[in-house]
Design a protein around this motif. Structure first.
Motif, PDB file in Angstrom:
ATOM      1  N   THR A   5       0.935  -5.455   7.347  1.00  0.00           N
ATOM      2  CA  THR A   5       1.950  -4.674   8.323  1.00  0.00           C
ATOM      3  C   THR A   5       3.667  -4.235   7.040  1.00  0.00           C
ATOM      4  N   LEU A   6       4.562  -3.714   7.513  1.00  0.00           N
ATOM      5  CA  LEU A   6       5.296  -3.154   7.331  1.00  0.00           C
ATOM      6  C   LEU A   6       6.310  -4.355   6.085  1.00  0.00           C
ATOM      7  N   ASP A   7       5.872  -5.838   6.324  1.00  0.00           N
ATOM      8  CA  ASP A   7       7.068  -6.336   6.270  1.00  0.00           C
ATOM      9  C   ASP A   7       6.616  -7.059   4.483  1.00  0.00           C
ATOM     10  N   GLN A   8       4.742  -6.833   5.017  1.00  0.00           N
ATOM     11  CA  GLN A   8       4.428  -7.047   3.798  1.00  0.00           C
ATOM     12  C   GLN A   8       3.878  -6.000   2.819  1.00  0.00           C
ATOM     13  N   THR A  15       7.611  -8.339  -5.025  1.00  0.00           N
ATOM     14  CA  THR A  15       6.727  -9.276  -5.590  1.00  0.00           C
ATOM     15  C   THR A  15       5.741  -9.149  -6.767  1.00  0.00           C
ATOM     16  N   GLY A  16       5.013  -7.912  -6.566  1.00  0.00           N
ATOM     17  CA  GLY A  16       4.367  -6.445  -8.076  1.00  0.00           C
ATOM     18  C   GLY A  16       2.822  -6.951  -7.153  1.00  0.00           C
ATOM     19  N   ASN A  17       3.131  -6.945  -5.835  1.00  0.00           N
ATOM     20  CA  ASN A  17       1.537  -7.838  -5.441  1.00  0.00           C
ATOM     21  C   ASN A  17       0.497  -6.133  -5.444  1.00  0.00           C
ATOM     22  N   ALA A  18       0.598  -5.592  -6.788  1.00  0.00           N
ATOM     23  CA  ALA A  18      -0.201  -4.166  -6.601  1.00  0.00           C
ATOM     24  C   ALA A  18      -1.614  -4.592  -5.925  1.00  0.00           C
ATOM     25  N   GLU A  19      -2.665  -5.299  -5.399  1.00  0.00           N
ATOM     26  CA  GLU A  19      -3.853  -5.302  -4.576  1.00  0.00           C
ATOM     27  C   GLU A  19      -3.116  -4.751  -2.989  1.00  0.00           C
ATOM     28  N   LYS A  20      -2.387  -5.764  -2.892  1.00  0.00           N
ATOM     29  CA  LYS A  20      -1.512  -6.027  -1.533  1.00  0.00           C
ATOM     30  C   LYS A  20      -1.317  -4.199  -0.339  1.00  0.00           C
ATOM     31  N   LEU A  21      -0.278  -3.826  -2.222  1.00  0.00           N
ATOM     32  CA  LEU A  21       0.220  -2.989  -1.648  1.00  0.00           C
ATOM     33  C   LEU A  21      -0.680  -1.501  -1.901  1.00  0.00           C
ATOM     34  N   CYS A  22      -1.916  -1.457  -2.583  1.00  0.00           N
ATOM     35  CA  CYS A  22      -3.102  -0.748  -2.870  1.00  0.00           C
ATOM     36  C   CYS A  22      -4.018  -0.390  -0.967  1.00  0.00           C
ATOM     37  N   GLN A  23      -3.746  -1.849  -0.294  1.00  0.00           N
ATOM     38  CA  GLN A  23      -4.777  -1.960   1.080  1.00  0.00           C
ATOM     39  C   GLN A  23      -3.347  -1.098   2.195  1.00  0.00           C
ATOM     40  N   GLY A  29      -0.216   4.269   4.655  1.00  0.00           N
ATOM     41  CA  GLY A  29       0.860   3.539   4.764  1.00  0.00           C
ATOM     42  C   GLY A  29       2.166   4.874   4.329  1.00  0.00           C
ATOM     43  N   ASP A  30       3.200   4.407   4.391  1.00  0.00           N
ATOM     44  CA  ASP A  30       3.654   5.732   3.832  1.00  0.00           C
ATOM     45  C   ASP A  30       4.602   4.523   2.435  1.00  0.00           C
TER      46      ASP A  30
END
Length: 647
Positions: A5-8, A15-23, A29-30
């Protein structure tokens, strides 16, 4: 797997969660998503937190807006990373081609100004090396990076900014320069801060003195050329202009030599530029290990500048003079190796139809690895072909071949513009022979008072000392043949048995012995191997008189014996040991301590006024701009007169 989600996605950036951001990005995603308040983008959040991997993933997106300002205060991601001290993130952003490092936030602050304010020296250096603008002023207070560094007592950052040429004359909204701010801070500093304030103030004074010296010696209005080359030390001055060692600010620990060709009263600027471009083009044609390499050429104000590689051990002429003063000589094997290296360089030039026309020890330079190089191509010319000859008088008399010198009159000046007989590359062979003799004996090859008679006549030719191989003496004789057609060429000299054997030995054993000799004798030679920074060069220059007086007053305030004061005190001069009258220093110290007497300003003006014989009433008017305490001004003048009469 469902898209985050956008909030995630925002939380991943925070927080620096690169894996989640890559998903999130892989699912379309924008990359420029903003938080709920619309203030910060994903990149802003990652940059503030110093999350390098997240920043890397975001900047890989082609639509990521790197220079997007935040809605809060207009900070870009770069400014945020600098404010937060995240060097790795800042470095990555700077490497992006679309990154604008000079963008300002709403208060008018750039990333460099933020680094200067924080005293982040590594970040400031990174920004400066990438071309950050120094003279941008903030809207709030009218501060530049330098005035911010001074105001926040950041001595290391002040040094960096000065090295890159930060302006000393900029005034803030309150009308103060960096020097004014430093003086005020020094006057009101707490005991624990005093040394830091002193260091900043004296760095600014040193820099101002250095820039005035550079302007006087080079004619340049700034001591940083093209935003890249910082003047360290003047190493030569002549009718053409000057040469100086410069620090390459974009490449730490890299130095260069800059030759500045200044306009002359009898020569137009366009003629100077034409000659400079000719010399630069000749050097660009010459790509050989034994030829000084040109790095670039540029026009600075009305001057033409050639930037060349720095030869750490200086020129051969300085070595000959330095060793001769101590009755020393070069080792035989060192002379032979340098001679062969120069022969290789000349052979390359001649093979490319270039004649140097001014081979002499002054134009031979020694590198850090103890190899010799040919430099200074001011008289060089490129021949058009086999039948082409040079036909104008050029070179230095002592090293001039007979076919050129024969066209000079009895006073050794040119009688015609075009000699009767042309000359070719063998003029360089003669000059190298003269240089070989001088290297071997520490003496000139001919008597200056009988120069034309000995060069063009039939007097015996110079011979090498007995400790040199007879084969080398034979080569010298062939190099100094008075008839050009009988004189050996470089290729013939290199084909000799001595040259072949010694060159093979150099390939196997190198030049370690030569390097040891240079290192052990470098202290005898001026402008050699010891130049490390502007600060080192400043240590051997005359120290500012104001510094000596400040030290004397500080000593009295701290109950120590005041040191000697001299406007022309030199750190290497042990003859100056007298102290000025203690009673006067003590009286001035009391005034500085209790009434804030403007010691530095009045001292500077008194040195100028007394040195220019300004009448007393005019001097008092001048001092009245700073203080009403004329008694203290007179005491200060007493010190100045005392020192001036003692010089």
């Amino acid at each position: 797997m469902s898209r985050p989600t956008l909030d995630q996605a925002l939380e991943a950036a925070r927080t620096g969660n690169a894996e989640k951001l890559c998903q999130y990005l892989d699912a379309g995603g924008d990359a420029n998503l903003r938080d709920g308040s619309g203030q910060l983008t994903l990149l802003h959040l990652a940059a503030m937190g110093g999350h390098l991997q997240v920043v890397v993933e975001l900047t890989r997106c082609s639509d990521c807006r790197i220079n997007e300002p935040s809605g809060r205060n207009g900070d870009t991601a770069l400014i945020m990373s600098v404010k937060s001290g995240h060097e790795a993130v800042a470095k990555h952003l700077l490497l992006q081609s679309s990154c604008d490092l000079n963008l300002r936030n709403r208060a008018g602050f750039t990333a460099l100004m933020k680094a200067a304010k924080r005293g982040a020296t590594s970040l400031a250096l990174l920004l400066l090396q990438h071309g950050a603008e120094l003279e941008v002023a903030s809207q709030r207070g009218g501060h530049t990076a330098l005035t911010l560094a001074v105001s926040n007592k950041r001595p290391k950052t002040v040094d960096q900014l000065l090295d890159f040429g930060a302006s000393l004359t900029h005034r803030t909204a309150s009308g103060k320069t960096a020097e004014d701010i430093a003086y005020d801070q020094r006057s009101s500093a707490e005991p624990g801060e005093r040394s830091k304030c002193d260091r900043i103030y004296r760095a600014l004074l040193d820099e101002r003195e250095h820039r005035e010296e550079v302007k006087r010696d080079t004619g340049l209005s700034n001591d940083v050329l093209n935003g890249q080359y910082k003047v360290i030390e003047i190493i030569g001055k002549g009718t053409f202009g000057c040469a100086f060692v410069a620090q390459n600010l974009r490449c730490q620990d890299a130095k260069a030599v800059v030759k500045v060709m200044r306009p002359q009263p009898n020569r137009r600027t366009i003629e100077i530029q034409r000659d400079g471009i000719h010399e630069a083009k000749i050097m660009l044609m010459a790509d050989h290990p034994q030829v000084v390499r040109i790095m670039q050429y540029l026009k600075v104000e009305k001057n033409f500048c050639i930037v060349m590689e720095f030869c750490e051990f200086g020129d051969l002429d300085a070595w000959i003079n330095g060793l001769d003063r101590k009755h020393k000589k070069f080792p035989v094997d060192t002379v032979i190796r340098w001679f062969l290296q120069l022969l290789l360089g000349l052979d390359y030039l001649h093979g490319n139809k270039i004649i140097h026309r001014d081979i002499k020890p002054k134009n031979i330079f020694l590198k850090q690895d103890a190899t010799a190089k040919i430099g200074d191509f001011g008289f060089a010319r490129r021949l058009l072909g086999e039948g082409d000859y040079a036909s104008t008088v050029a070179g230095t008399l002592m090293y001039m071949c007979p076919e050129i010198m024969s066209n000079l009159n009895g006073t050794l000046t040119a009688t015609v513009d075009v000699p009767v007989e042309g000359y070719d590359s063998k003029c360089d062979v003669w000059s190298l022979g003269c240089t070989l003799f001088e290297m071997s004996t520490m003496r000139l090859p001919f008597d200056p008072n009988k120069l034309k008679e000995q060069v063009c006549g039939d007097s015996p030719l110079p011979r090498l000392p007995k400790e040199y191989p007879i084969e080398l003496d034979t080569l010298l004789t062939s190099m100094l043949a008075r008839e050009r057609k009988k004189r050996a060429s470089c290729s013939q000299l290199l084909d000799s048995q001595l040259a072949r054997d010694r060159l093979q030995d150099m390939k196997v054993n190198g030049c370690a012995d030569d390097l040891r000799f240079l290192q052990s004798n470098a202290h005898l030679v001026k402008h050699c191997a010891g130049i490390t920074s502007k600060k080192t060069a400043a240590a051997t220059r005359t120290r500012g008189c104001i510094h000596r007086l400040m030290e004397a007053v500080d000593s009295v305030l701290n109950n120590r014996q005041p040191p000697a004061i001299s406007p022309n005190y030199n750190l290497q001069d042990d003859s100056i040991s007298d102290t000025v009258p203690d009673s006067i220093i003590e009286a001035l110290a009391e005034r500085v301590k209790w009434s804030g007497f403007p010691l530095e300003q009045v001292y500077r003006r008194s040195v100028v006024n007394l040195g220019s014989d300004v009448p007393p009433e005019e001097r008092r008017k001048d001092y009245a701009r700073f203080t009403d305490d004329m008694e203290a001004c007179e005491q200060l003048e007493t010190l100045v007169v005392c020192e001036m009469t003692r010089q």
